[in-house]
Write an enzyme that holds these catalytic residues in place. Structure first.
Site, mmCIF file in Angstrom:
data_model
loop_
_atom_site.group_PDB
_atom_site.id
_atom_site.type_symbol
_atom_site.label_atom_id
_atom_site.label_comp_id
_atom_site.label_asym_id
_atom_site.label_seq_id
_atom_site.Cartn_x
_atom_site.Cartn_y
_atom_site.Cartn_z
ATOM 1 N N HIS A 165 29.117 93.256 72.968
ATOM 2 C CA HIS A 165 27.823 92.613 73.165
ATOM 3 C C HIS A 165 27.077 93.330 74.293
ATOM 4 O O HIS A 165 27.456 93.210 75.464
ATOM 5 C CB HIS A 165 28.120 91.154 73.554
ATOM 6 C CG HIS A 165 26.923 90.285 73.674
ATOM 7 N ND1 HIS A 165 26.132 89.951 72.602
ATOM 8 C CD2 HIS A 165 26.385 89.650 74.756
ATOM 9 C CE1 HIS A 165 25.166 89.136 73.009
ATOM 10 N NE2 HIS A 165 25.292 88.944 74.308
ATOM 11 N N SER A 208 20.335 89.339 73.217
ATOM 12 C CA SER A 208 21.046 88.073 73.325
ATOM 13 C C SER A 208 20.094 86.883 73.488
ATOM 14 O O SER A 208 19.221 86.710 72.668
ATOM 15 C CB SER A 208 22.036 88.172 74.487
ATOM 16 O OG SER A 208 23.096 87.295 74.271
HETATM 17 C C1 GTR Z 1 26.165 83.430 75.623
HETATM 18 C C2 GTR Z 1 25.518 82.541 74.600
HETATM 19 C C3 GTR Z 1 24.869 83.380 73.558
HETATM 20 C C4 GTR Z 1 24.049 84.486 74.145
HETATM 21 C C5 GTR Z 1 24.651 85.093 75.396
HETATM 22 C C6 GTR Z 1 23.731 85.967 76.244
HETATM 23 O O1 GTR Z 1 26.903 82.763 76.545
HETATM 24 O O2 GTR Z 1 26.496 81.722 74.047
HETATM 25 O O3 GTR Z 1 24.124 82.571 72.686
HETATM 26 O O4 GTR Z 1 22.766 84.067 74.379
HETATM 27 O O5 GTR Z 1 25.147 84.146 76.239
HETATM 28 O O6 GTR Z 1 22.539 85.681 76.420
HETATM 29 O O7 GTR Z 1 24.231 86.959 76.790
#
Ligand code: GTR
Length: 413
Positions: free
Chosen positions: A393, A252
């Site tokens: 995610h 991420s």
């Molecule tokens: C979210 C963000 C993403 C990603 C994520 C993370 O809120 O919008 O771009 O980076 O966090 O790091 O888990």
């Protein structure tokens, strides 16, 4: 050019409908400013690559300073009995300058014990402190600012004993060791706390003079990426590590930092982006999931001020993220998405990897080898590899298995 300022992140239009994506044209990575076409790997390495890297520095991530002159390493822990004796645990403080209270980062390193030669290593930053990646009680408990999360044992912006092992699901440490690899990690907050005022206590302030760089010339992702290169500096001095076989990875936002680090630093042999999304592997011009405007609004400290000019105009960016992926060439690159992670735009990550292929072709390297997105849990590609995993995610054991297989294959070449 009109710049409309959204009142809050919630006001920013987000699209999840493929049929609503406006047509877009990606910049050609091989086309020079004066309209010429790059045809050889030498031209890429000597001219076009550096020009593209500078465009990312100027418009997206900021300038990347070099290695500080007075950096020192202090190994403060060695345990040759980690994981019931199958691994060595080392903990090292990297001091970025001289003096006892110099800015620093703590690296946690596990090395498989059964191998009698320098080992390849996976490395990446972690989200909540080294002690969260495994329940091993020997891991130093971070004393830095952390984001509050009671469930994870992160209270009053500090990690508590209860945080030990709380993010272990993202780190397949034993599997990595069993496969003959080492693992190096550090807490990203050692470099810059992840909030809009984090720069005030992070290296963008504390190392400003030493690195001759103003805090506005770079941003948080740049600071985290810089730390990854300093970890590499340490790994190069550790005789137990084969520093020519270091795989850099990140999940991420830390996947974004990983890509930016590897674009700047050729010492990383293999690059693995896990669900890095917007500002990472995903195309910015494709209107799907998170957008430049949204990321700049939610996280104003991640990118340089210039990036905000593209909030409503990704088409004006002189680059897009496939060119960042092209900057990994000729090194093996793995881009991974997750099926339920629409926010990171899996298809935009796939298409970005696909459109990095012409750069790899200059080096005679084969990319994905397919034109359409593969089915879930079905990795494709040679020097550029891609999968979309079932689920959300995350950084799962399935992901690690694919990366370990990929590294085995690439390092056997
Ligand atoms: C979210 C963000 C993403 C990603 C994520 C993370 O809120 O919008 O771009 O980076 O966090 O790091 O888990």
């Amino acid at each position: 050019m009109t710049i409309t300022i959204a009142l809050s992140a919630q006001d920013i239009p987000i699209n999840y409908d493929e049929s609503k994506i406006p047509r877009y044209t990606l910049p050609d990575p091989l086309q020079t400013k004066d309209g010429k076409h790059i045809t050889t790997s030498q031209q890429w390495e000597k001219q076009q690559g550096p020009v593209m890297l500078k465009l990312f520095a100027d418009n997206v991530y900021g300038r990347m300073p070099g290695k500080p002159r007075n950096m020192r390493f202090k190994v403060f822990d060695v345990d040759s009995n980690a994981f019931q004796g199958k691994a060595i645990r080392k903990q090292v403080t990297i001091y970025f300058s001289s003096g006892t209270d110099a800015p620093s980062m703590d690296v946690l390193l596990y090395l498989p014990k059964t191998i009698n030669k320098p080992v390849p290593v996976f490395m990446g930053l972690n989200f909540y402190g080294n002690q969260t990646i495994n329940a091993d009680t020997g891991i130093h408990l971070s004393t830095r600012w952390v984001m509050n999360d009671e469930k994870l044992g992160l209270i009053n912006n500090r990690a508590t004993e209860a945080s030990r092992g709380k993010d272990a699901g993202k780190w397949a440490v034993e599997e990595i060791i069993d496969r003959g690899y080492g693992l190096a990690t550090a807490y990203y907050g050692d470099l810059e706390p992840d909030h809009p005022d984090g720069w005030k206590t992070g290296i963008r302030t504390t190392m400003k003079t030493e690195l001759s760089i103003d805090e506005n010339e770079w941003a948080a992702i740049g600071a985290w990426a810089w730390g990854l290169s300093r970890m590499m500096d340490y790994l190069q001095t550790d005789a137990a590590v084969d520093a020519s076989k270091v795989v850099i990875t990140g999940h991420s936002r830390l996947g974004k930092a990983c890509l930016w680090a590897a674009a700047n630093d050729q010492r990383f042999a293999i690059v693995v982006s896990n669900d890095s999304g917007e500002g990472g592997a995903a195309l910015s011009r494709r209107w799907f999931g998170e957008t430049i405007e949204r990321i700049n609004t939610s996280f104003p400290h991640w990118f340089v001020a210039a990036y905000k000019m593209y909030n409503n105009h990704p088409e004006l960016l002189p680059v897009d993220q496939h060119i960042l992926l092209g900057l990994m060439a000729p090194r093996p690159l793995y881009v991974a998405s997750a099926a339920d992670d629409a926010w990171a735009d899996p298809k935009g990550e796939f298409l970005s990897a696909k459109n990095a292929e012409p750069v790899y072709a200059l080096f005679g390297k084969q990319g994905l080898g397919v034109t359409d997105m593969p089915a879930v849990d079905h990795a494709v590609g040679e020097t550029i590899r891609y999968h979309i995993r079932t689920g959300k995610h995350d950084f799962t054991s399935y992901d690690w298995q694919q990366y370990l297989d990929f590294a085995d294959k690439q390092f056997a070449h």
